[in-house]
Design an enzyme around this catalytic site. Structure first.
Site, short mmCIF file in Angstrom:
data_model
loop_
_atom_site.label_atom_id
_atom_site.label_comp_id
_atom_site.label_asym_id
_atom_site.label_seq_id
_atom_site.Cartn_x
_atom_site.Cartn_y
_atom_site.Cartn_z
N ASP A 139 2.16 -0.03 12.07
CA ASP A 139 2.22 -1.29 12.08
C ASP A 139 3.58 -2.65 12.63
O ASP A 139 3.29 -3.42 12.22
CB ASP A 139 1.23 -2.07 11.52
CG ASP A 139 1.28 -2.42 10.35
OD1 ASP A 139 2.04 -1.91 9.71
OD2 ASP A 139 0.76 -3.11 9.80
N ARG B 186 1.30 -5.08 -5.20
CA ARG B 186 1.58 -6.46 -4.73
C ARG B 186 1.33 -7.24 -5.38
O ARG B 186 0.96 -7.70 -6.79
CB ARG B 186 0.36 -6.69 -3.70
CG ARG B 186 -0.36 -5.48 -3.04
CD ARG B 186 -1.78 -5.86 -1.67
NE ARG B 186 -1.34 -4.74 -0.82
CZ ARG B 186 -1.83 -3.91 -0.42
NH1 ARG B 186 -3.07 -4.20 -1.53
NH2 ARG B 186 -1.52 -3.37 0.74
N GLY C 200 0.91 -1.30 0.17
CA GLY C 200 -0.09 0.25 -0.20
C GLY C 200 1.06 1.14 -0.01
O GLY C 200 1.73 1.41 0.99
N ALA D 111 -13.23 11.73 20.34
CA ALA D 111 -14.57 10.83 20.25
C ALA D 111 -15.42 10.32 21.09
O ALA D 111 -14.13 10.28 22.33
CB ALA D 111 -13.65 9.24 19.19
N GLU E 62 -11.37 -0.17 10.83
CA GLU E 62 -11.34 -1.12 10.26
C GLU E 62 -11.00 -3.23 10.67
O GLU E 62 -12.22 -4.07 10.17
CB GLU E 62 -10.24 -1.60 8.70
CG GLU E 62 -9.28 -1.71 8.22
CD GLU E 62 -8.80 -1.55 6.92
OE1 GLU E 62 -9.86 -1.77 6.13
OE2 GLU E 62 -7.38 -1.57 6.55
N THR F 17 4.39 2.55 5.02
CA THR F 17 3.07 2.56 5.56
C THR F 17 2.32 3.80 6.23
O THR F 17 2.26 4.19 7.29
CB THR F 17 2.48 1.35 5.95
OG1 THR F 17 1.16 0.92 6.60
CG2 THR F 17 3.61 0.88 7.10
N ILE F 18 1.01 3.59 6.44
CA ILE F 18 -0.50 4.63 7.04
C ILE F 18 -0.57 3.69 8.62
O ILE F 18 -0.86 4.09 9.31
CB ILE F 18 -1.07 4.76 6.43
CG1 ILE F 18 -2.18 3.41 6.41
CG2 ILE F 18 -0.75 5.78 4.69
CD1 ILE F 18 -3.62 4.24 5.37
N ASP F 19 -1.03 2.42 8.40
CA ASP F 19 -0.89 1.67 9.36
C ASP F 19 0.54 1.14 10.65
O ASP F 19 -0.81 1.18 12.05
CB ASP F 19 -0.92 0.00 9.26
CG ASP F 19 -1.90 -0.08 7.55
OD1 ASP F 19 -2.57 1.03 7.53
OD2 ASP F 19 -1.49 -1.42 7.10
N ARG G 84 13.50 10.50 -2.91
CA ARG G 84 14.22 11.32 -2.86
C ARG G 84 16.02 11.65 -2.31
O ARG G 84 16.78 11.11 -3.05
CB ARG G 84 13.60 12.37 -3.23
CG ARG G 84 14.04 14.05 -3.19
CD ARG G 84 13.65 15.44 -2.56
NE ARG G 84 13.86 16.33 -2.85
CZ ARG G 84 14.78 16.97 -1.77
NH1 ARG G 84 14.51 16.73 -0.58
NH2 ARG G 84 15.37 17.90 -1.39
N GLY H 5 5.55 -1.75 3.89
CA GLY H 5 4.82 -2.31 4.68
C GLY H 5 5.18 -3.42 4.65
O GLY H 5 6.57 -3.89 4.25
N ASP H 6 4.88 -4.61 6.64
CA ASP H 6 5.55 -5.35 7.11
C ASP H 6 5.44 -6.74 6.17
O ASP H 6 6.98 -7.08 5.83
CB ASP H 6 4.49 -6.05 7.55
CG ASP H 6 3.45 -6.67 8.18
OD1 ASP H 6 2.30 -5.88 6.99
OD2 ASP H 6 3.19 -6.76 8.47
N GLY I 18 -5.89 0.45 8.52
CA GLY I 18 -5.21 -0.08 9.31
C GLY I 18 -4.48 -1.01 9.41
O GLY I 18 -4.20 -1.69 10.33
N ARG I 19 -5.70 -2.13 8.12
CA ARG I 19 -5.51 -3.53 8.43
C ARG I 19 -5.67 -4.04 10.09
O ARG I 19 -6.98 -3.63 10.38
CB ARG I 19 -4.30 -3.89 7.82
CG ARG I 19 -4.39 -5.15 7.12
CD ARG I 19 -3.28 -5.79 6.39
NE ARG I 19 -2.87 -4.68 5.35
CZ ARG I 19 -2.35 -5.58 4.15
NH1 ARG I 19 -0.78 -6.63 4.53
NH2 ARG I 19 -1.89 -5.01 3.18
#
Ligand code: ADP
Ligand code: F6P
Length: 331
Positions: A130, A72, A11, A187, A224, A126-128, A21, A102-103, A171-172
């Site tokens: 993790d 992928r 991702g 929240a 998620e 990765t945005i996660d 860069r 990511g991982d 976030g998987r």
């Protein structure tokens, strides 16, 4: 080491471009040639790569996504796919590979080291957020700000209509974006996979309590990967409206699934500087024959954590922050 390659995989995340860069320019500065591989491991297998010069990575520092494209690649999961990838690396005379991803991408890099003794080094993209071995992954901060902006906007309309909103983050299997977004956005409840015990009854009670106390809105943030998803919560609550007289909510709930907007956008200052520092360090390490690990930032220090250690440890969320969010929303 005279020639290295760089690729982005899995991702995409905001900050991959500044990382490319930094890798390219640090290598060129050290007298090393750089090849950019397009579409991650898929491009490695298909020999889709070309030389990068200083100017090729100009004007990308502020751009989201990745100029090298990403993919992928199921073929890379097979020994024969990795064999082809290696043949192409050798054909170009490449001595080392920088993987930004990511991982899953890190697992792929591990295989090249283990099976073929080929030098690789990874940057956490990765945005996660993790991945063990770095406090923050490249892209998580920008994504978090996107989540927060969305929460703030939804609160505006939620207050105007006195509604409850369920917001689902990506976030998987990681609850980072939901936890930090929910905490920063105020929240009323946060549901994350790491603490999977919140029931639908408890969510309903949070909403009831909010309106009983005179709040004008109620925002629930769900990761998620949490056992209850936003759609399921929305459907459950809307089915109650009008049927359950004890449930005196005269409004309907709305679910918003933030989805892929969380992966896009111009990288934040934090992500640009993190990507730049880690990209530069990865090349310096590779050129000193240090490889086989993840380059991360831990307690403000740049570290290289061996792949085996990264893969052996799940990234742990700070449970105290979860408790804190509950305390703050319990008035
Ligand atoms: P991310 O890197 O964002 O976690 P993925 O999990 O989809 O994304 O992994 C990206 C790519 O890395 C996969 O498509 C595959 O080519 C490669 N990969 C993932 N896991 C492995 C593995 N166990 N062995 C070899 N390659 C892998
Ligand atoms: O790993 C990044 C991520 O955005 C996860 O948060 C999400 O679960 C997944 O990728 C979505 O992948 P895709 O874009 O293939 O649907």
């Amino acid at each position: 080491m005279r020639r290295i390659a760089v690729l982005t995989s899995g991702g995409d995340s905001p900050g991959m471009n500044p990382a490319i860069r930094a890798v390219t320019r640090t290598a060129l500065h050290s007298g090393c040639e750089v090849y950019g591989v397009f579409r991650g491991y898929a491009g490695l297998i298909q020999n889709d790569m070309r030389r990068l010069e200083y100017k090729d990575v100009g004007g990308i520092i502020q751009r989201g996504g990745t100029m090298l494209l990403t993919a992928r690649s199921p073929e890379f999961m097979t020994p024969s796919g990795r064999e082809k990838a290696l043949e192409n690396l050798r054909w170009h005379g490449i001595d080392g590979l920088v993987v930004i991803g990511g991982d899953g991408s890190l697992r792929g890099a591990t295989k090249l080291e283990e099976e073929h003794d080929f030098p690789t080094i990874c940057l956490p993209g990765t945005i996660d957020n993790d991945i063990y071995g770095t406090d923050m992954t490249i892209g998580a901060d920008t994504a978090l700000n996107t989540v927060l902006e969305a929460i703030d906007k939804i609160k505006d309309t939620a207050s105007s209509h006195q509604r409850a909103f369920i917001i689902e983050t990506m976030g998987r299997r990681s609850g980072y974006l939901a936890l930090m977004g929910g905490l920063a956005g105020g929240a009323e409840a946060i549901l994350i996979p790491e603490i999977p015990d919140t029931t639908i009854e408890e969510v309903v009670e949070v909403i009831r309590r909010s309106f009983r106390k005179g709040k004008t809105n109620c925002v629930i943030v769900v990761a998620e990967g949490a056992p209850l998803n936003a759609q399921a919560i929305q459907d459950h609550i809307n089915a109650m409206v009008g049927e359950d007289t004890t449930f005196n909510l005269n409004f309907r709930t709305r679910a918003t699934i933030l989805g892929h907007i969380q992966r896009g956008g111009s990288p934040s200052a934090f992500d640009r500087t993190l990507a730049t520092r880690l990209g530069c360090a990865a090349v310096e390490m590779l050129l000193c024959n240090k490889h086989g690990g993840l380059v991360g930032m831990q307690s403000r220090k740049i570290t290289l954590t061996p792949y085996a250690e990264v893969l052996a440890h799940p990234k742990v969320l700070d449970a105290k922050l979860y408790e804190l969010s509950k305390i703050l929303d319990r008035y």
